[in-house]
Design a protein around this motif. Sequence first.
Motif, PDB file in Angstrom:
ATOM      1  N   VAL A 150       0.707  -1.243  -0.122  1.00  0.00           N
ATOM      2  CA  VAL A 150       0.112   0.062  -0.014  1.00  0.00           C
ATOM      3  C   VAL A 150       0.924   1.166  -0.038  1.00  0.00           C
ATOM      4  CG1 VAL A 150      -1.757   1.188   1.336  1.00  0.00           C
ATOM      5  CG2 VAL A 150      -1.972  -0.978   1.061  1.00  0.00           C
ATOM      6  N   ARG A 151       1.872   1.177   0.688  1.00  0.00           N
ATOM      7  CA  ARG A 151       2.734   2.383   0.989  1.00  0.00           C
ATOM      8  C   ARG A 151       3.380   2.569  -0.488  1.00  0.00           C
ATOM      9  NH1 ARG A 151       4.171   0.110   5.833  1.00  0.00           N
ATOM     10  NH2 ARG A 151       6.047  -0.814   4.981  1.00  0.00           N
ATOM     11  N   LEU A 152       3.817   1.488  -1.243  1.00  0.00           N
ATOM     12  CA  LEU A 152       4.496   1.668  -2.285  1.00  0.00           C
ATOM     13  C   LEU A 152       3.601   2.052  -3.658  1.00  0.00           C
ATOM     14  CD1 LEU A 152       6.953   0.792  -4.416  1.00  0.00           C
ATOM     15  CD2 LEU A 152       5.795  -1.288  -4.769  1.00  0.00           C
ATOM     16  N   LEU A 153       2.448   1.586  -3.579  1.00  0.00           N
ATOM     17  CA  LEU A 153       1.376   1.918  -4.483  1.00  0.00           C
ATOM     18  C   LEU A 153       1.046   3.646  -4.063  1.00  0.00           C
ATOM     19  CD1 LEU A 153      -0.933  -1.196  -4.695  1.00  0.00           C
ATOM     20  CD2 LEU A 153       0.954  -0.342  -6.498  1.00  0.00           C
ATOM     21  N   SER A 154       0.721   3.793  -3.071  1.00  0.00           N
ATOM     22  CA  SER A 154       0.230   5.275  -2.753  1.00  0.00           C
ATOM     23  C   SER A 154       1.303   6.108  -2.802  1.00  0.00           C
ATOM     24  CB  SER A 154      -0.408   5.266  -1.178  1.00  0.00           C
ATOM     25  OG  SER A 154       0.792   4.834  -0.352  1.00  0.00           O
ATOM     26  N   THR A 241       2.472  -9.847  -9.485  1.00  0.00           N
ATOM     27  CA  THR A 241       3.070 -10.237  -8.081  1.00  0.00           C
ATOM     28  C   THR A 241       4.357  -9.311  -7.824  1.00  0.00           C
ATOM     29  OG1 THR A 241       2.266 -12.441  -8.019  1.00  0.00           O
ATOM     30  CG2 THR A 241       3.956 -12.015  -6.779  1.00  0.00           C
ATOM     31  N   VAL A 242       4.280  -8.458  -6.841  1.00  0.00           N
ATOM     32  CA  VAL A 242       5.346  -7.618  -6.590  1.00  0.00           C
ATOM     33  C   VAL A 242       6.154  -8.563  -5.432  1.00  0.00           C
ATOM     34  CG1 VAL A 242       4.061  -6.301  -4.795  1.00  0.00           C
ATOM     35  CG2 VAL A 242       6.488  -5.477  -5.486  1.00  0.00           C
ATOM     36  N   ASP A 248      13.209  -3.494   2.110  1.00  0.00           N
ATOM     37  CA  ASP A 248      12.598  -2.387   1.281  1.00  0.00           C
ATOM     38  C   ASP A 248      13.262  -1.802   0.171  1.00  0.00           C
ATOM     39  OD1 ASP A 248       9.860  -3.023   2.661  1.00  0.00           O
ATOM     40  OD2 ASP A 248      10.168  -1.338   4.384  1.00  0.00           O
ATOM     41  N   ASN A 249      14.338  -2.608   0.059  1.00  0.00           N
ATOM     42  CA  ASN A 249      15.134  -2.015  -1.298  1.00  0.00           C
ATOM     43  C   ASN A 249      14.241  -2.209  -2.469  1.00  0.00           C
ATOM     44  OD1 ASN A 249      17.058  -1.913  -3.504  1.00  0.00           O
ATOM     45  ND2 ASN A 249      18.499  -2.154  -2.169  1.00  0.00           N
ATOM     46  N   LEU A 250      13.962  -1.126  -3.168  1.00  0.00           N
ATOM     47  CA  LEU A 250      12.988  -1.367  -4.233  1.00  0.00           C
ATOM     48  C   LEU A 250      13.560  -2.083  -5.476  1.00  0.00           C
ATOM     49  CD1 LEU A 250      11.636   2.356  -4.507  1.00  0.00           C
ATOM     50  CD2 LEU A 250      10.784   0.469  -3.447  1.00  0.00           C
ATOM     51  N   HIS A 251      14.944  -2.170  -5.632  1.00  0.00           N
ATOM     52  CA  HIS A 251      15.590  -2.831  -6.564  1.00  0.00           C
ATOM     53  C   HIS A 251      16.007  -4.275  -6.300  1.00  0.00           C
ATOM     54  CE1 HIS A 251      15.739   0.885  -9.153  1.00  0.00           C
ATOM     55  NE2 HIS A 251      16.092   1.558  -7.971  1.00  0.00           N
ATOM     56  N   GLU A 252      15.459  -4.718  -5.182  1.00  0.00           N
ATOM     57  CA  GLU A 252      15.893  -6.380  -4.866  1.00  0.00           C
ATOM     58  C   GLU A 252      14.878  -6.790  -4.271  1.00  0.00           C
ATOM     59  OE1 GLU A 252      18.622  -7.976  -4.756  1.00  0.00           O
ATOM     60  OE2 GLU A 252      20.462  -6.400  -4.925  1.00  0.00           O
ATOM     61  N   ALA A 275      10.548  -2.021  -7.949  1.00  0.00           N
ATOM     62  CA  ALA A 275      10.989  -0.734  -8.863  1.00  0.00           C
ATOM     63  C   ALA A 275      10.369  -1.049 -10.315  1.00  0.00           C
ATOM     64  CB  ALA A 275      12.441  -0.710  -9.061  1.00  0.00           C
ATOM     65  N   ASN A 276      10.226  -2.170 -10.723  1.00  0.00           N
ATOM     66  CA  ASN A 276       9.627  -2.453 -11.955  1.00  0.00           C
ATOM     67  C   ASN A 276       8.045  -2.408 -11.681  1.00  0.00           C
ATOM     68  OD1 ASN A 276      11.900  -3.098 -13.316  1.00  0.00           O
ATOM     69  ND2 ASN A 276      12.008  -5.243 -12.953  1.00  0.00           N
ATOM     70  N   LEU A 277       7.493  -2.884 -10.804  1.00  0.00           N
ATOM     71  CA  LEU A 277       5.998  -2.779 -10.535  1.00  0.00           C
ATOM     72  C   LEU A 277       5.763  -1.229 -10.816  1.00  0.00           C
ATOM     73  CD1 LEU A 277       3.275  -3.941  -9.770  1.00  0.00           C
ATOM     74  CD2 LEU A 277       3.879  -3.239  -7.391  1.00  0.00           C
ATOM     75  N   VAL A 278       6.452  -0.202 -10.140  1.00  0.00           N
ATOM     76  CA  VAL A 278       6.300   0.997 -10.368  1.00  0.00           C
ATOM     77  C   VAL A 278       6.250   1.461 -11.870  1.00  0.00           C
ATOM     78  CG1 VAL A 278       7.100   3.561  -9.676  1.00  0.00           C
ATOM     79  CG2 VAL A 278       7.144   1.692  -7.967  1.00  0.00           C
ATOM     80  N   ARG A 279       7.176   1.299 -12.485  1.00  0.00           N
ATOM     81  CA  ARG A 279       7.541   1.466 -13.828  1.00  0.00           C
ATOM     82  C   ARG A 279       6.296   0.805 -14.696  1.00  0.00           C
ATOM     83  NH1 ARG A 279      12.053  -0.711 -14.634  1.00  0.00           N
ATOM     84  NH2 ARG A 279      11.551  -2.360 -15.981  1.00  0.00           N
ATOM     85  N   GLU A 280       6.143  -0.210 -14.650  1.00  0.00           N
ATOM     86  CA  GLU A 280       5.245  -1.001 -15.509  1.00  0.00           C
ATOM     87  C   GLU A 280       3.637  -0.717 -15.111  1.00  0.00           C
ATOM     88  OE1 GLU A 280       6.024  -2.819 -17.853  1.00  0.00           O
ATOM     89  OE2 GLU A 280       8.320  -2.923 -17.546  1.00  0.00           O
ATOM     90  N   LEU A 281       3.474  -0.349 -13.822  1.00  0.00           N
ATOM     91  CA  LEU A 281       1.908  -0.095 -13.631  1.00  0.00           C
ATOM     92  C   LEU A 281       1.926   1.496 -13.936  1.00  0.00           C
ATOM     93  CD1 LEU A 281       0.653  -1.238 -10.192  1.00  0.00           C
ATOM     94  CD2 LEU A 281       0.219  -2.047 -12.493  1.00  0.00           C
TER      95      LEU A 281
END
Length: 307
Positions: A150-154, A241-242, A248-252, A275-281
């Motif tokens: 939720v924190r990542l998406l929001s 699936t993230v 909480d390292n976005l790239h790992e 990191a890829n979820l953020v970019r792809e979404l």
Amino acid sequence: MSPARTHYEVLGITRDASLAEVKTAYRRAARTTHPDQGGDAAAFRVVSLAYQTLRDPVSRAAYDRSYGTSSAYQVPASDARAAARSTPRTEPAGGRRPTATDSVRYVPAFSSTPTPVLTETVASRQIHGAPRKRGLFTPQSRLAREAGTVRLLSGRILPHVPAARLVNGLHSPAGRGFIDHVVLCGYRLALVNSMVLPRGVYRWDGTTLHQGGKAIDPPRMASLVRGMQEAFPELNVTGWTVVHSPDDNLHEPVIDYARGADPASASLTHVVNAANLVRELKMFLGTGPSPNVVDVPLLSRLIGGMY
């Protein structure tokens, strides 16, 4: 096909209407549809079914969990054409393609709807619901993992896509299982579940994650995607699936892809790190045909499916 109407739309009430409001709306609708009052018998049967379903808390909850698909009926073509004529265009002036940064537009517009299925206050919220327990024994690790998503998406998706609406904790449309999060934007819907793995390099072959001879199965989402696609045929539905790292390292962790299994593939589901979820979404949601639109009835149905 003409658009389907939910029981709430049939009675002209909001999703959070009280039992007293349901009864009042039924009496009002019955007076105009009852055959003894010059109404249409088929329309009266639809009104009666809506009332019988919504007046009982158990049947109402089951109906909401079905995302309003059970016993929905098709709007007559003449009514659908009239509604289409009265709905404001969602394209910006000049005929250019809408973008995710354009002003948010609600469909139907609140000014044109006497009793919308959601209040404007509710529809304007970008986040609905929160991670919750599923029964008596809920691992705190799951709640913490979902809270991290939720924190990542929001924090990294919603500020860049103003029309996106995040709904947390939904029932599976098939009645078994759960969907951690969904993001609705225009007419695209992203289903998001999650898992946590140690740092390292993993290879995704489209079915299983592999590392050092060990196979790891992510959450199975294909049936959830298909179920939501059936429940919402007007939407383009994709599952993600993230994979979070413990720190909480976005790239790992790093995820390597077999041929045809990368996020650019046409697969129903994808496995990515944060990191890829953020970019792809951002790309998936922002490149849809109406990325600045909030479809209020669709959002209402999703909110009704929360547990």
